[in-house]
Scaffold this motif. Structure first.
Motif, PDB file in Angstrom:
ATOM      1  N   LEU A   1       4.390  -5.497   0.582  1.00  0.00           N
ATOM      2  CA  LEU A   1       3.198  -5.722  -0.689  1.00  0.00           C
ATOM      3  C   LEU A   1       1.615  -5.652  -0.476  1.00  0.00           C
ATOM      4  O   LEU A   1       1.378  -5.141  -1.212  1.00  0.00           O
ATOM      5  CB  LEU A   1       4.166  -6.999  -1.366  1.00  0.00           C
ATOM      6  CG  LEU A   1       5.186  -7.764  -1.981  1.00  0.00           C
ATOM      7  CD1 LEU A   1       5.847  -8.744  -1.785  1.00  0.00           C
ATOM      8  CD2 LEU A   1       5.688  -6.239  -2.390  1.00  0.00           C
ATOM      9  N   LEU A   2       0.875  -6.268   0.118  1.00  0.00           N
ATOM     10  CA  LEU A   2      -0.116  -6.570   0.788  1.00  0.00           C
ATOM     11  C   LEU A   2      -0.794  -4.700   0.696  1.00  0.00           C
ATOM     12  O   LEU A   2      -1.613  -4.553   0.409  1.00  0.00           O
ATOM     13  CB  LEU A   2      -0.701  -7.479   2.368  1.00  0.00           C
ATOM     14  CG  LEU A   2      -0.532  -8.665   1.800  1.00  0.00           C
ATOM     15  CD1 LEU A   2      -0.843  -9.963   2.424  1.00  0.00           C
ATOM     16  CD2 LEU A   2      -1.279  -9.015   0.277  1.00  0.00           C
ATOM     17  N   SER A   3       0.737  -4.200   2.090  1.00  0.00           N
ATOM     18  CA  SER A   3      -0.297  -3.055   1.807  1.00  0.00           C
ATOM     19  C   SER A   3      -0.153  -1.872   0.819  1.00  0.00           C
ATOM     20  O   SER A   3      -0.691  -1.149   1.212  1.00  0.00           O
ATOM     21  CB  SER A   3       0.713  -2.223   3.528  1.00  0.00           C
ATOM     22  OG  SER A   3       1.425  -1.991   3.256  1.00  0.00           O
ATOM     23  N   GLU A   4       0.367  -2.102  -0.103  1.00  0.00           N
ATOM     24  CA  GLU A   4       0.086  -0.883  -0.735  1.00  0.00           C
ATOM     25  C   GLU A   4      -0.429  -1.792  -2.786  1.00  0.00           C
ATOM     26  O   GLU A   4      -0.132  -1.064  -3.131  1.00  0.00           O
ATOM     27  CB  GLU A   4       1.803  -1.181  -1.549  1.00  0.00           C
ATOM     28  CG  GLU A   4       2.631  -0.388  -0.998  1.00  0.00           C
ATOM     29  CD  GLU A   4       4.586  -0.032  -0.604  1.00  0.00           C
ATOM     30  OE1 GLU A   4       4.970  -1.015  -2.616  1.00  0.00           O
ATOM     31  OE2 GLU A   4       5.475   0.101  -0.522  1.00  0.00           O
ATOM     32  N   VAL A   5      -0.897  -2.471  -2.876  1.00  0.00           N
ATOM     33  CA  VAL A   5      -0.895  -3.584  -3.603  1.00  0.00           C
ATOM     34  C   VAL A   5      -2.822  -2.944  -4.477  1.00  0.00           C
ATOM     35  O   VAL A   5      -3.108  -2.847  -5.719  1.00  0.00           O
ATOM     36  CB  VAL A   5      -2.020  -5.111  -3.603  1.00  0.00           C
ATOM     37  CG1 VAL A   5      -3.106  -4.796  -2.580  1.00  0.00           C
ATOM     38  CG2 VAL A   5      -2.207  -5.739  -4.564  1.00  0.00           C
ATOM     39  N   SER A   6      -3.371  -1.630  -3.203  1.00  0.00           N
ATOM     40  CA  SER A   6      -4.190  -0.921  -3.557  1.00  0.00           C
ATOM     41  C   SER A   6      -3.629  -0.265  -4.501  1.00  0.00           C
ATOM     42  O   SER A   6      -5.115   0.682  -5.082  1.00  0.00           O
ATOM     43  CB  SER A   6      -5.309  -0.310  -2.552  1.00  0.00           C
ATOM     44  OG  SER A   6      -4.323   0.064  -1.678  1.00  0.00           O
ATOM     45  N   GLN A   7      -2.934  -0.028  -4.347  1.00  0.00           N
ATOM     46  CA  GLN A   7      -2.117   1.054  -5.841  1.00  0.00           C
ATOM     47  C   GLN A   7      -0.999   0.591  -6.673  1.00  0.00           C
ATOM     48  O   GLN A   7      -0.793   1.635  -7.420  1.00  0.00           O
ATOM     49  CB  GLN A   7      -1.084   1.795  -4.295  1.00  0.00           C
ATOM     50  CG  GLN A   7      -1.321   2.466  -3.061  1.00  0.00           C
ATOM     51  CD  GLN A   7      -0.327   3.107  -2.386  1.00  0.00           C
ATOM     52  OE1 GLN A   7       1.173   3.400  -2.898  1.00  0.00           O
ATOM     53  NE2 GLN A   7      -0.216   2.650  -1.315  1.00  0.00           N
TER      54      GLN A   7
END
Length: 158
Positions: free
Chosen positions: A123-129
């Motif tokens: 979830l943290l690595s995808e939040v920028s998307q």
């Protein structure tokens, strides 16, 4: 003017937090969007714990109005593994870390060195998307998320 569409998880997933659940949820969102009585521009999602994780995965995959995540499981397994190594209780997420390590055949510290090799995302690595606003609600004493601090929730407009 509300329509509620409840999505349940597969009865026998390959493993906890199975990406197939994300595919299932995308299908459900698109199905809801197709109904004549639903405004397709006003789709929101909400989920807690396991469902909070799945809801969190939707913010980078579906055009949503907003998403609410209640104490999502497995925010970031790498960070959770670091916290556990430092002696911080991570509750039921310990099982998620172990399960991923078993599938990958390596420790999370090795996964962290080459996330692409181990097809790791979180979830943290995808939040920028994220394609929508996100509200994360988590308790101060929730072992799953408390060590991440309070800065993760409520990102505002994507």
């Amino acid at each position: 003017g509300w329509a509620v569409y409840y999505v349940d998880f597969r009865p026998n997933p390959r493993y906890t937090l199975d990406p197939l659940e994300w595919d299932d949820t995308l299908i459900a969102i698109n199905k809801a969007r197709s109904w004549s009585f639903v405004d397709p521009s006003r789709i929101a999602t909400v989920g807690g714990s396991h469902g909070g994780h799945v809801t969190g995965r939707m913010v980078s995959r579906a055009k949503l109005s907003c998403a609410v995540l209640f104490a999502p499981a497995g925010l970031d397994l790498i960070s959770l593994a670091h916290a556990a190594e430092a002696g911080t209780p991570i509750g039921g997420n310990q099982r998620l870390v172990r399960e991923f390590e078993q599938r990958a055949g390596v420790r999370m510290s090795d996964v962290e060195k080459d996330t692409a090799k181990y097809q790791y995302s979180s979830l943290l690595s995808e939040v920028s998307q994220a394609k929508c606003s996100i509200l994360m609600v988590s308790g101060k004493n929730d072992e799953s998320e408390a060590h991440f601090g309070y800065g993760w929730g409520g990102f505002g407009d994507a």
